[in-house]
Design a protein around this motif. Sequence first.
Motif, mmCIF file in Angstrom:
data_model
loop_
_atom_site.group_PDB
_atom_site.id
_atom_site.type_symbol
_atom_site.label_atom_id
_atom_site.label_comp_id
_atom_site.label_asym_id
_atom_site.label_seq_id
_atom_site.Cartn_x
_atom_site.Cartn_y
_atom_site.Cartn_z
ATOM 1 N N CYS A 161 0.850 -1.238 -0.115
ATOM 2 C CA CYS A 161 0.067 -0.007 0.048
ATOM 3 C C CYS A 161 1.010 1.174 0.221
ATOM 4 O O CYS A 161 1.931 1.398 0.753
ATOM 5 C CB CYS A 161 -0.781 -0.040 1.016
ATOM 6 S SG CYS A 161 -1.953 1.519 1.366
ATOM 7 N N CYS A 170 -6.875 -0.814 -0.075
ATOM 8 C CA CYS A 170 -6.014 -1.432 1.032
ATOM 9 C C CYS A 170 -6.967 -1.869 2.503
ATOM 10 O O CYS A 170 -7.567 -0.937 2.862
ATOM 11 C CB CYS A 170 -4.889 -0.409 1.473
ATOM 12 S SG CYS A 170 -4.140 -0.971 2.845
ATOM 13 N N LYS A 200 -0.075 4.052 1.098
ATOM 14 C CA LYS A 200 -0.345 4.995 2.000
ATOM 15 C C LYS A 200 0.228 4.408 3.398
ATOM 16 O O LYS A 200 1.045 5.137 4.149
ATOM 17 C CB LYS A 200 -1.778 4.854 2.191
ATOM 18 C CG LYS A 200 -2.558 6.156 1.491
ATOM 19 C CD LYS A 200 -3.947 6.099 1.763
ATOM 20 C CE LYS A 200 -4.811 6.963 0.723
ATOM 21 N NZ LYS A 200 -6.448 6.628 1.056
ATOM 22 N N CYS A 201 0.237 3.151 3.702
ATOM 23 C CA CYS A 201 0.654 2.758 4.919
ATOM 24 C C CYS A 201 1.827 1.945 4.921
ATOM 25 O O CYS A 201 2.451 1.421 6.086
ATOM 26 C CB CYS A 201 -0.646 1.891 5.861
ATOM 27 S SG CYS A 201 -1.064 0.479 4.819
ATOM 28 N N HIS A 206 -5.816 -2.339 5.167
ATOM 29 C CA HIS A 206 -5.331 -1.755 6.348
ATOM 30 C C HIS A 206 -5.588 -0.518 6.643
ATOM 31 O O HIS A 206 -5.753 0.123 7.789
ATOM 32 C CB HIS A 206 -3.883 -1.745 6.511
ATOM 33 C CG HIS A 206 -3.427 -3.280 6.104
ATOM 34 N ND1 HIS A 206 -3.472 -4.048 7.138
ATOM 35 C CD2 HIS A 206 -2.757 -3.794 5.106
ATOM 36 C CE1 HIS A 206 -2.893 -5.297 6.838
ATOM 37 N NE2 HIS A 206 -2.375 -5.175 5.547
ATOM 38 N N CYS A 207 -5.969 0.162 5.482
ATOM 39 C CA CYS A 207 -6.318 1.516 5.295
ATOM 40 C C CYS A 207 -7.990 1.746 5.560
ATOM 41 O O CYS A 207 -8.275 2.893 6.067
ATOM 42 C CB CYS A 207 -5.726 2.621 4.062
ATOM 43 S SG CYS A 207 -4.207 2.769 4.072
HETATM 44 ZN ZN LIG Z 1 -2.821 0.882 3.382
#
Ligand SMILES: [Zn+2]
Length: 91
Positions: free
Chosen positions: A3, A17, A5-6, A19-20
């Motif tokens: 990802c 994602c 972002k993370c 996780h996001c």
């Molecule tokens: Zn993420």
Amino acid sequence: MKCTKCGLDVPEDAIYCPHCTGDRKTRDIELYRGGAKGGALGLGIGLLLVTIMLSMYDMERGIAAIALVLPIGTFTTGLIIGLVKAKREWK
Ligand SMILES: [Zn+2]
């Protein structure tokens, strides 16, 4: 695939994602943790300032009041900074 972002691993066929998105509980914990960390740091600074102050002045009435209020003030400030910082790190 990772990802952007993370930086966590995301399944190759994932549209978004995991996780996001969705996992709001984890992010709340991160926020609380950031706030707690900032609050603890603020409290530490406040107590340090009070210690320095008390070593320079006698424990008079006004000083005692400041010694009580100052750590609360720095704790609150640290808590807010910690929360804001944790929130910013989400992006
Ligand atoms: Zn993420």
